[in-house]
Enzyme design. Structure first.
Site, PDB file in Angstrom:
ATOM      1  N   SER A 229       6.789   2.867  -7.516  1.00  0.00           N
ATOM      2  CA  SER A 229       5.754   3.263  -8.460  1.00  0.00           C
ATOM      3  C   SER A 229       6.267   3.058  -9.883  1.00  0.00           C
ATOM      4  O   SER A 229       6.613   1.939 -10.253  1.00  0.00           O
ATOM      5  CB  SER A 229       5.325   4.705  -8.189  1.00  0.00           C
ATOM      6  OG  SER A 229       4.163   5.037  -8.922  1.00  0.00           O
ATOM      7  N   GLU A 341      -2.795   2.188  -0.974  1.00  0.00           N
ATOM      8  CA  GLU A 341      -2.199   2.847  -2.139  1.00  0.00           C
ATOM      9  C   GLU A 341      -3.125   3.888  -2.776  1.00  0.00           C
ATOM     10  O   GLU A 341      -2.734   5.021  -3.049  1.00  0.00           O
ATOM     11  CB  GLU A 341      -1.857   1.795  -3.208  1.00  0.00           C
ATOM     12  CG  GLU A 341      -0.841   0.756  -2.795  1.00  0.00           C
ATOM     13  CD  GLU A 341       0.583   1.135  -3.139  1.00  0.00           C
ATOM     14  OE1 GLU A 341       0.821   2.303  -3.513  1.00  0.00           O
ATOM     15  OE2 GLU A 341       1.460   0.272  -3.006  1.00  0.00           O
ATOM     16  N   HIS A 447      -0.069   5.482  -1.337  1.00  0.00           N
ATOM     17  CA  HIS A 447       0.981   5.328  -2.343  1.00  0.00           C
ATOM     18  C   HIS A 447       2.132   6.284  -2.053  1.00  0.00           C
ATOM     19  O   HIS A 447       1.927   7.459  -1.761  1.00  0.00           O
ATOM     20  CB  HIS A 447       0.379   5.631  -3.725  1.00  0.00           C
ATOM     21  CG  HIS A 447       1.278   5.330  -4.878  1.00  0.00           C
ATOM     22  ND1 HIS A 447       1.660   4.052  -5.203  1.00  0.00           N
ATOM     23  CD2 HIS A 447       1.863   6.143  -5.804  1.00  0.00           C
ATOM     24  CE1 HIS A 447       2.429   4.089  -6.281  1.00  0.00           C
ATOM     25  NE2 HIS A 447       2.579   5.342  -6.650  1.00  0.00           N
TER      26      HIS A 447
END
Length: 538
Positions: A229, A341, A447
């Site tokens: 991320s 995600e 995610h």
């Protein structure tokens, strides 16, 4: 860049410690002792040995505390110490509000790193080194949460780092632009640079690793940076930063391609001006900003997250331009994203706040407008509501493709002519959710859901452990990552073959349990041609 004479004198005691240590230590060291002692150029450190046989050296300071007049300045190395540092507990992590993704903190003295090594050192055969940069939108997170025992047991050294977050790490303001201290001059910094302090922290940590990791049995010529991320975006940023040249030799980017169009310094400084006014610094002076309490800074920063800016020093070019023109460090790269995600963000923005998106066209298009603005009707037509079990899943699918999957593919297409590239999609549709409570739809491969397959994570939400097939996938992923760190290629004994990315084939490694397989329909399944056309039309 040559050190100033005063810096050279300050380092002499640490250099003497290191010289004495090198003369006295055996070339192969086994960790029978429970408090291993390592001498570094910073000073000696006492670590500990875990029940799994991993040597831990926790809470080592790599930079001077960024407090007082050092707030919103490039970091400088920590002063050397002479008595052994008890490096057996994690140190402070950087200021942040409470969240599912990190523990609250108001302590600015937070620039520490942790070193995890196998139970022996062979100085004839130093080990590959992996430096982990945590995620959290450049606002949340800490190094403490990532237990790399499984990676270390596969024969690598892992370093985890803290870096400045939020406004303290990424605020740009014109009041800082003309400043230049002696320390900044030594660093050859540009007097007009502002912002990106957190990225500069990461770079200084990498310099510490380069200078000291050999004492822990690591190879300073074989360093892999990896992150997820905002940590993945940080890896991309280090790839594109000229000042990071030579500090790493491989890179792994997990879900990090979401902000390739790097904001300008002018845009970042405009946001900084608004921040200063909101925080009570109407005069817009550096002195007022540096006098603000940490709590005031946290209360007024952007909880949605920060991104780097083209600052004149760390970043000369936008990321997308740097990648497309080959103006980045040409090292082997792994890059990938997760199949679902945006379901994490759909849960945060809708289900866990205002409630699920209504299952009707008006509510669906209104939600899409928060993501794509006036293009919402076009996106709704491409992702028709009737094709999905709920508006939440439809919205999350569009968000996944627009923000993560297709930008990652674009970065792959840009990088692949210049570097060896291996691409993946993490696709375990039954991956446990580590951060958020249950919502109205399955999280699937959301995610950050791949992290639990690489690290042991703290339990914040009760969940089932990985099942046998997921553990098999976890083992394969860990071997892929450590093989890549050791050799520049993820392949090796005991894991399915992972083909290098091919422009014409568009091949990805699908990380699914129990055993990864190759996929070639990534671009089609994520509607990347649609998103490319939509972007070019704007």
């Amino acid at each position: 860049m040559k050190p100033r004479p005063t810096q050279q004198l300050a380092l002499l005691p640490a250099l003497l410690f290191a010289a004495v240590a090198l003369c006295s230590m055996p070339l192969v060291v086994h960790a029978q002792e429970q408090k291993p002692l390592v001498f570094t150029f910073s000073g000696p450190v006492h670590g500990a040995v875990t029940s799994e046989g991993v040597r831990e050296f926790l809470g080592i300071p790599y930079a001077a505390p960024p407090v007082g007049n050092r707030r919103w300045r490039p970091p400088v190395p920590h002063a050397p110490w002479f008595a052994p540092l008890e490096a057996t507990q994690f140190a402070n992590h950087c200021p942040q509000p409470p969240s599912p993704f990190g523990s609250a903190s108001v302590t600015e003295d937070c620039l520490f790193l942790n070193v995890f090594t196998p139970d022996s050192r062979d100085f004839f055969h130093p080990r590959a080194v992996m430096v982990w940069i945590h995620g959290g939108a450049l606002v949340f997170g800490e190094s403490n949460d990532y237990d790399p025992t499984a990676l270390v047991q596969d024969g690598v050294i892992v370093v985890t780092i803290n870096y400045r977050l939020g406004a303290l790490g990424f605020l740009a303001h014109s009041a800082f632009a003309g400043e230049k201290t002696d320390a900044d001059r030594d660093r050859d910094s540009d007097p007009n640079s502002a912002g990106d302090y957190g990225l500069m922290d990461q770079e200084l940590a990498l310099r510490w690793v380069r200078d000291n990791i050999w004492f822990f049995g690591g190879d300073p010529r074989n360093v892999t940076i990896f992150g997820e991320s905002a940590g993945g975006l940080s890896v991309l940023s280090q790839l594109a930063s000229p000042s990071a040249e030579g500090l790493f030799h491989k890179a792994i980017i997990e879900s990090g391609a979401y902000a390739l169009n790097t904001q300008t310094l002018a845009a970042a400084e405009a946001a900084g001006t608004a921040f200063a006014a909101a925080a009570g610094c109407s005069a817009q002076t550096a002195a007022c900003l540096r006098a603000l309490p940490v709590t005031t800074i946290l209360a007024n920063e952007d909880f949605a997250g920060y991104t780097p800016n083209i600052d004149g020093e760390f970043f000369p070019l936008s990321l997308n331009t740097a990648l497309a023109t080959g103006q980045f460090h040409h090292v082997p790269v792994i890059q990938g994203s997760n199949h679902d995600e945006w379901r994490l963000f759909t849960a945060l923005d809708f289900d866990l706040t205002a409630g699920p998106i209504g299952n009707n066209e008006a509510a669906y298009e209104a939600a899409l407008a928060t993501l794509v603005g006036p293009a919402a009707p076009l996106v709704a037509a491409q992702y028709p509501l009737g094709s999905f079990p709920s508006a939440d899943v439809a919205f999350a699918t569009a968000g996944t493709d627009a923000v993560f999957a297709c930008p990652a593919l674009g970065a792959d297409l840009s990088m692949s002519p210049f570097v060896p590239l291996s691409t993946y999609e993490f696709s375990d549709e039954n991956a446990p959710q580590d951060f958020l409570p249950p919502v109205s739809f399955p999280y699937a491969a959301a995610h950050a859901s791949e992290l639990q397959y690489l690290f042991a994570l703290p339990v914040t939400v009760p969940r089932l452990p990985l099942n046998a097939q997921q553990l098999q996938l976890s083992s394969a992923m860990q071997h892929y990552w450590t093989n890549f760190a050791k050799f520049g290629n993820p392949n090796g004994p005991g894991v399915p073959v992972w083909q290098e990315f091919n422009l014409s084939g568009g091949n990805f490694q699908s990380l699914i349990p129990p055993s990864p397989v190759q996929e070639t329909d990534f671009a089609t399944s994520h509607h990347c041609a649609f998103w490319a056309a939509l972007l070019s039309a704007q």
